[in-house]
Write a protein that holds these residues in place. Sequence first.
Motif, PDB file in Angstrom:
ATOM      1  N   ASP A  60       0.815  -1.209   0.000  1.00 31.59           N
ATOM      2  CA  ASP A  60       0.000   0.000   0.000  1.00 31.59           C
ATOM      3  C   ASP A  60       0.856   1.270   0.000  1.00 31.59           C
ATOM      4  O   ASP A  60       0.599   2.182  -0.779  1.00 31.59           O
ATOM      5  N   GLY A  61       1.841   1.336   0.879  1.00 35.32           N
ATOM      6  CA  GLY A  61       2.688   2.530   0.968  1.00 35.32           C
ATOM      7  C   GLY A  61       3.431   2.810  -0.320  1.00 35.32           C
ATOM      8  O   GLY A  61       3.497   3.958  -0.770  1.00 35.32           O
ATOM      9  N   GLU A  62       3.968   1.779  -0.923  1.00 35.86           N
ATOM     10  CA  GLU A  62       4.679   1.936  -2.191  1.00 35.86           C
ATOM     11  C   GLU A  62       3.717   2.400  -3.292  1.00 35.86           C
ATOM     12  O   GLU A  62       4.039   3.295  -4.077  1.00 35.86           O
ATOM     13  N   ALA A  63       2.534   1.803  -3.316  1.00 39.49           N
ATOM     14  CA  ALA A  63       1.542   2.176  -4.329  1.00 39.49           C
ATOM     15  C   ALA A  63       1.146   3.634  -4.188  1.00 39.49           C
ATOM     16  O   ALA A  63       1.090   4.379  -5.173  1.00 39.49           O
ATOM     17  N   ARG A  64       0.898   4.082  -2.962  1.00 37.11           N
ATOM     18  CA  ARG A  64       0.520   5.476  -2.730  1.00 37.11           C
ATOM     19  C   ARG A  64       1.657   6.427  -3.110  1.00 37.11           C
ATOM     20  O   ARG A  64       1.420   7.506  -3.651  1.00 37.11           O
ATOM     21  N   SER A  65       2.871   6.010  -2.846  1.00 34.28           N
ATOM     22  CA  SER A  65       4.034   6.824  -3.216  1.00 34.28           C
ATOM     23  C   SER A  65       4.144   6.949  -4.739  1.00 34.28           C
ATOM     24  O   SER A  65       4.451   8.019  -5.267  1.00 34.28           O
ATOM     25  N   LEU A  66       3.896   5.851  -5.442  1.00 28.76           N
ATOM     26  CA  LEU A  66       3.939   5.878  -6.907  1.00 28.76           C
ATOM     27  C   LEU A  66       2.821   6.752  -7.481  1.00 28.76           C
ATOM     28  O   LEU A  66       3.031   7.463  -8.472  1.00 28.76           O
ATOM     29  N   VAL A  67       1.656   6.727  -6.856  1.00 33.42           N
ATOM     30  CA  VAL A  67       0.561   7.601  -7.299  1.00 33.42           C
ATOM     31  C   VAL A  67       0.962   9.057  -7.089  1.00 33.42           C
ATOM     32  O   VAL A  67       0.794   9.897  -7.981  1.00 33.42           O
TER      33      VAL A  67
END
Length: 111
Positions: free
Chosen positions: A94-101
């Motif tokens: 989740d954290g990585e995905a939000r960072s990529l967004v």
Amino acid sequence: MPRASIIAAALACLALAACNQTAATPPSPPPGAAPGVTPSTFRMPEGAGCAAEIAQFKAVLKNDADTGNVGQSVYSRATADLGRAESACAAGRDGEARSLVASTKTRYGYR
């Protein structure tokens, strides 16, 4: 050289430089849509977590493309960039995905 001559020369250069600029033609919105206006039928996807954040940003991008506020090439590149975020989200990162967004938003001028 008198000061008035320097100012006149500078203004002449600016006027000539302005003549060489070309205006970009914005993309046309789909038939029936008002240019640059979000339709009243637009609804932001609901949900929570990284999947919802990705879906919401994709909806904003699609609306911007549909209304002519974003060109098709930018829309295509931005949605492709979101593929990495979708993969990270699907893998439970989740954290990585939000960072990529967030980095995709920044890259294309969104907040």
